[in-house]
Design a protein around this motif. Structure first.
Motif, mmCIF file in Angstrom:
data_model
loop_
_atom_site.group_PDB
_atom_site.id
_atom_site.type_symbol
_atom_site.label_atom_id
_atom_site.label_comp_id
_atom_site.label_asym_id
_atom_site.label_seq_id
_atom_site.Cartn_x
_atom_site.Cartn_y
_atom_site.Cartn_z
ATOM 1 N N VAL A 131 0.837 -1.203 0.000
ATOM 2 C CA VAL A 131 0.000 0.000 0.000
ATOM 3 C C VAL A 131 0.867 1.245 0.000
ATOM 4 C CG1 VAL A 131 -1.820 1.222 1.231
ATOM 5 C CG2 VAL A 131 -1.817 -1.273 1.179
ATOM 6 N N ALA A 149 -3.533 1.696 5.135
ATOM 7 C CA ALA A 149 -4.220 2.785 4.420
ATOM 8 C C ALA A 149 -4.101 4.064 5.247
ATOM 9 C CB ALA A 149 -5.681 2.430 4.193
ATOM 10 N N ASP A 194 -5.784 6.548 -0.672
ATOM 11 C CA ASP A 194 -5.435 5.125 -0.592
ATOM 12 C C ASP A 194 -6.705 4.280 -0.575
ATOM 13 O OD1 ASP A 194 -2.841 5.892 -0.507
ATOM 14 O OD2 ASP A 194 -2.543 5.532 1.620
ATOM 15 N N ALA A 195 -7.669 4.676 0.253
ATOM 16 C CA ALA A 195 -8.900 3.908 0.373
ATOM 17 C C ALA A 195 -9.650 3.847 -0.960
ATOM 18 C CB ALA A 195 -9.779 4.510 1.463
ATOM 19 N N ALA A 239 -10.174 -2.352 4.546
ATOM 20 C CA ALA A 239 -8.896 -1.650 4.718
ATOM 21 C C ALA A 239 -8.701 -1.346 6.194
ATOM 22 C CB ALA A 239 -8.847 -0.368 3.895
#
Length: 959
Positions: free
Chosen positions: A886, A917, A922-923, A934
């Motif tokens: 990530v 996250a 990012d999510a 997440a």
């Protein structure tokens, strides 16, 4: 037949006309109460914009309940005016006469930006029946006499001059006249007081010529002008058009803002020392003067900027007054009450123009409050008007020499305060290489020559004796010579007070103390610097580290890192090549290390072969470790001495900044030395980041192990929960259970500080059972509170020792039976490397755990070396992607591997949880890839069981 055709054509024309005209629905009638002196019709009116000069409306139903339609034509054909419609009902047996009043200007709700500065509101009113309303003459409002017959319901259609109608009232005639008469008396009193105050301050200005008096008088005249325009007094004396009235109103507000700024500047006497204040004030005044000109072309814009300027002057002025008051300026202290009242007035005016204060009396009250503020300002400045005595005294050269002797110096310094002129002996100008008379003039001219670091102290010293009217100045400061360098001077002076109690002169001497200051600076430098390398010593390093830690508490972006650097086997090198060579080596290393630093960083020598650093230029752990590697490489470069190459290595200990831990300076240095010693025990030539577990390497390991054995019994082990979020709707899907140790001596320890020790000693089994029981207990509480599908879950980490024990099956079975959690919602997390240590045994254990009703989650997927063939045999229902993937996505890397892992998991029938996250972006990207869940600080940090229950809405009874 012809007559019929004409009738049909007329009917069609009428229908076409009605179709082209604007239409409106029926309105609700307002009942006219005979006992009510005034009725606010503003909420009851309906506003319309027409596309032609005709509007068609449906009237309010009369007593017979019939709704009729009427068409009203504008006064001028071809126009498209705005309209308002309202209806009135008289359900009494008496005829009712009322005045419909629409004010031309209303401060309430006029707005801050592009304010409504007033105009005629209603051009004409048409009644659906009865007597047509007649206009009554009034310079302040549109007034119409409305007559309602007994039992009548009448709909009124008003053609508007402007689209905005701030207020419409229905007044009883006598009550309206009584109100006007009362306000007229009040307005007359306010204008009279304001006029007398302006005249009185003008007379004081004529008697006393100090700048504060014309400034106060100008402010009083500006308030008087504003009151005359707002109260309509000016318009009655000089009849003007509506457009001109808006110009005068905007210009009055701009002048009020300008005179308020002039008074603040003059009263605080900012032109004496604060040259930057003078520049800002002049620019501001030019801007406000331009507003007066702008008012001719665009009054709303000029008025809006003037209102913002008044609020800015009040706010900035208050900050400036408080700042000067804290430095002992008497004038600023005396102005605080008045300025607080001004702040309150500005706040009330802001609420008024934004419509939050809507009564009819608020606008006259604001004018009265403004006059009261000017009155208080007048009282404040009057004490400076009649203090008595002359403002200046002539002093001969002989008298000046006598006063210089009293000041005990050799260079005369004489400041005529009233005339703002400084005299100094020519020796100073000769010493600085300046022209004769260059230092004679206003005190503010000296500020260009005074060193920037000394200006505030220089101003404060002179201002202090002026405001306190007593005392003695002993002040050191630097003056710039014509060729660039600065010379140190010591000013010794005292104030001379006139018969009126005010300081009229400041007289004393200047002495050249440049040589003494240079010697003092050398002593100070040697006291806090190493004699060999010239680097800061331990005392200066400790002082800078204290400052860095203090600033880090105030600024989260500042993350100081402490490093301790020790040369490996330096004692043997000294014995081999000699102490002089050792000193040369230390000098070479100090220069090499110094070239690696940035200006904000600090390098110090704190012991014989031990250096220390404060690193502020880097905050990311990876970059800090990279910097430590640069240090190691810089030292390992051979040093040539006496045709010999000497190879060195260093051990580096680092302490990273932790905002959650309030560490003292001594603890930081001690921890860095512990990490450095740990690096030496590992063979040297390496860098180590301090970890609390390193203390065990210094002899406390047995103590830490003993404390850990009793930690569960003492209740020191805590279970915290980090949220796992469903990316589809951002709801809480579950939690991960994590352990924390609240050590009574070392504070809260993270898992990496004690889990390895627990693994080695076998205590991990008890810790694992504790985590399993606490997680299941909390999960049962969450599921009782949340009846959702799929159910909320929690995951618990399983260690290698737990997996190898057959008791794990018994523990899981017991916990599931006691808590009665839903099948599959209590998930056991196992790392990829753990299951691949013995894949055959792991597959059997995982299958039996799955049969018991527990879920299985594969943690840290992608960091190990698992075979896909084995992965298909493991009965996992969830895969947790390691946070390193990530982070690569956040850093702009191509998420090809991440997308492949998600696709692989879905093909194997598993759900995906992405760890790490850190942001909403990012999510969003993870959701687009197909990740179901997440986990990371973007959705919440690990929290206590009570906080977790509050988050999901579960009962918070004691566990």
């Amino acid at each position: 037949m012809r007559t019929a055709r004409l009738a049909i054509a007329a009917l069609l024309a009428a229908l076409a006309l009605l179709a082209l005209s604007s239409t409106a629905w029926a309105v609700e009638a307002v009942r006219v109460n005979l006992e009510a002196a005034a009725i606010d019709l503003t909420p009851a009116i309906e506003r319309y914009s027409s596309s032609s000069d005709i509007i068609q409306i449906s009237t309010a139903p009369g007593r017979d309940g019939i709704v009729r339609r009427i068409a009203v034509k504008a006064r001028e054909s071809g126009t498209r005016p705005d309209w308002i419609v309202f209806a009135l009902t008289n359900d009494t047996d008496e005829q009712v006469d009322r005045l419909l009043v629409a004010p031309h200007f209303r401060l309430v709700g006029s707005g801050v930006v592009w304010p409504d500065l007033g105009s005629s509101r209603i051009a004409a009113i048409t009644a659906s029946e009865g007597i047509r309303p007649e206009r009554e003459e009034s310079p302040d409002a549109d007034i119409f006499l409305i007559t309602l017959d007994p039992g009548a319901t009448v709909t009124y259609v008003a053609e508007l001059v402007a689209p905005n109608v701030p207020q419409i009232y229905l007044w009883e005639s006598d009550a309206y006249k009584q109100k006007i008469n009362g306000l007229t008396l009040y307005k007359g009193i306010i204008i009279g007081i304001s006029g007398l105050l302006a005249l009185f301050l003008t007379v004081v200005f004529v008697v006393k010529g100090a700048i504060i008096f014309p400034a106060a008088a100008a402010l009083a005249w500006a308030v008087l002008s504003y009151a005359c325009i707002d109260f309509g007094f000016f318009q009655r004396i000089f009849p003007i058009t509506e457009a001109a009235e808006r110009i005068y109103r905007a210009a009055a507000e701009a002048v009020l803002a300008a005179t308020l700024l002039v008074f603040l500047f003059a009263y605080l006497n900012l032109n004496r020392w604060h040259v930057r204040y003078s520049h800002v004030t002049v620019f501001w005044l030019v801007f406000l003067a331009a507003l007066v000109g702008l008012a001719v072309f665009d009054p709303p814009v000029a008025s809006g900027v003037a209102r913002i300027s008044i609020a800015a002057v009040a706010g900035i002025g208050f900050v400036l007054i408080v700042h000067l008051a804290t430095h002992g300026y008497d004038r600023a202290v005396m102005l605080i009450p008045t300025w607080l009242l001004l702040i309150a007035w500005v706040a009330a005016a802001a609420f008024t123009v934004m419509g939050h204060l809507a009564t009819d009396l608020v606008s006259p009250a604001l004018i009265g409050g403004l006059v009261l503020i000017v009155m208080l300002i007048g009282f404040t400045v009057l004490q400076h008007a009649f203090a008595g005595g002359a403002l200046t005294q002539g002093v001969s050269d002989a008298d000046r020499r006598v006063l210089a002797l009293a000041g005990a110096g050799d260079i005369v310094f004489d400041w005529d305060v009233a005339g703002d002129k400084i005299f100094v002996s020519p020796e100073v100008e000769q010493l600085l290489g300046l022209k004769r008379g260059a230092l004679e003039g206003p005190a503010s001219d000296w500020l260009e020559l005074v060193h920037p670091f000394d200006r505030d102290r220089y101003r404060a010293a002179l201002d202090g004796v002026i405001e306190q009217r007593r005392g003695r100045i002993v002040q050191d400061f630097r003056l710039r010579a014509a060729n660039g360098p600065y010379h140190w001077f010591r000013l010794k002076a005292r104030p001379v007070v006139g018969s009126d109690g005010e300081v009229i002169r400041v007289v004393g001497t200047l002495s050249d103390v440049t040589d003494a200051k240079a010697a003092e600076e050398r002593l100070l430098h040697d006291a806090v610097h190493d004699n060999l390398t010239g680097l800061p010593n331990r005392e200066l390093f400790n002082d800078r580290l204290d400052a860095a830690l203090t600033y880090a508490k105030q600024d989260e972006a500042l993350k100081p890192t402490a490093l301790v650097i020790d040369i490996d086997r330096f004692k043997q090198i000294n014995e081999s090549v000699g102490f002089s060579a050792g000193d040369s080596i230390l000098l070479t290393l100090s220069r090499r290390l110094g070239r690696l630093l940035r200006p904000q960083d600090t390098l110090a020598r704190i012991a014989g072969d031990e250096f220390a650093m404060i690193l502020l230029s880097e905050s990311e752990p990876d970059r800090i470790l990279g910097f430590a590697e640069m240090i190691r490489r810089a030292v390992t470069t051979p040093i040539t001495y006496a045709e010999r190459e000497i190879f060195l290595t260093v051990s580096v200990g680092l302490v990273l900044h932790d905002p959650q831990t309030a560490m003292r300076r001594d603890d930081v240095v001690k921890n860095a030395q512990i990490a450095m010693a740990h690096a030496k025990r590992q063979g040297g030539d390496r860098s180590e980041i301090f970890r609390p577990a390193m203390r065990s390497d210094r002899g406390d390991r047995l103590t830490l192990e003993s404390d850990l054995r009793r930690a569960l019994d003492r209740g020191e082990i805590k279970c915290v929960f980090q949220p796992i979020v469903r990316l589809e709707d951002r709801t809480i899907a579950g939690f991960e259970a994590l352990l924390r140790w609240d050590h009574p001596r070392l504070g809260r320890l993270a898992p990496q500080s004690f889990i390895p020790l627990a693994e080695e000693t076998g205590l991990i089994v008890n810790l694992g059972v504790f985590a399993l029981e606490r997680a299941a207990y909390e999960l049962a509480a969450w599921q009782r509170a949340l009846d959702v599908d799929p159910p909320i879950f929690t995951s618990v980490n399983v260690s290698s020792r737990q997996l190898l024990r057959h008791d794990l099956l018994h523990d899981v079975k017991t916990v599931l039976a006691r808590t009665n959690v839903l099948p599959g919602s209590l998930k056991l997390e196992l790392t990829e490397s753990l299951v691949m240590e013995n894949p055959e045994y792991a597959a059997q254990m995982l299958a039996r755990i799955r049969d018991l009703g527990a879920g299985l989650s594969l943690d840290d997927f992608g960091t190990g070396y698992s075979a896909l063939a084995y992965l298909q045999r493991f009965p996992f229902d969830t895969i947790k992607i390691d946070q390193s993937f990530v982070r690569q996505m956040s850093n702009g890397g191509r998420p090809v591997i991440l997308r492949s892992i998600v696709k692989l998991a879905h093909e194997l029938g598993m759900e995906v949880v992405a760890e790490g996250a850190e942001s909403e972006s990012d999510a969003a990207e993870l959701f687009q890839m197909g990740c179901e869940y997440a986990q990371g600080y973007a959705f919440g940090e690990p929290m206590t069981p009570l906080q977790a229950r509050q988050l999901v809405g579960a009962a918070t009874e004691a566990a």
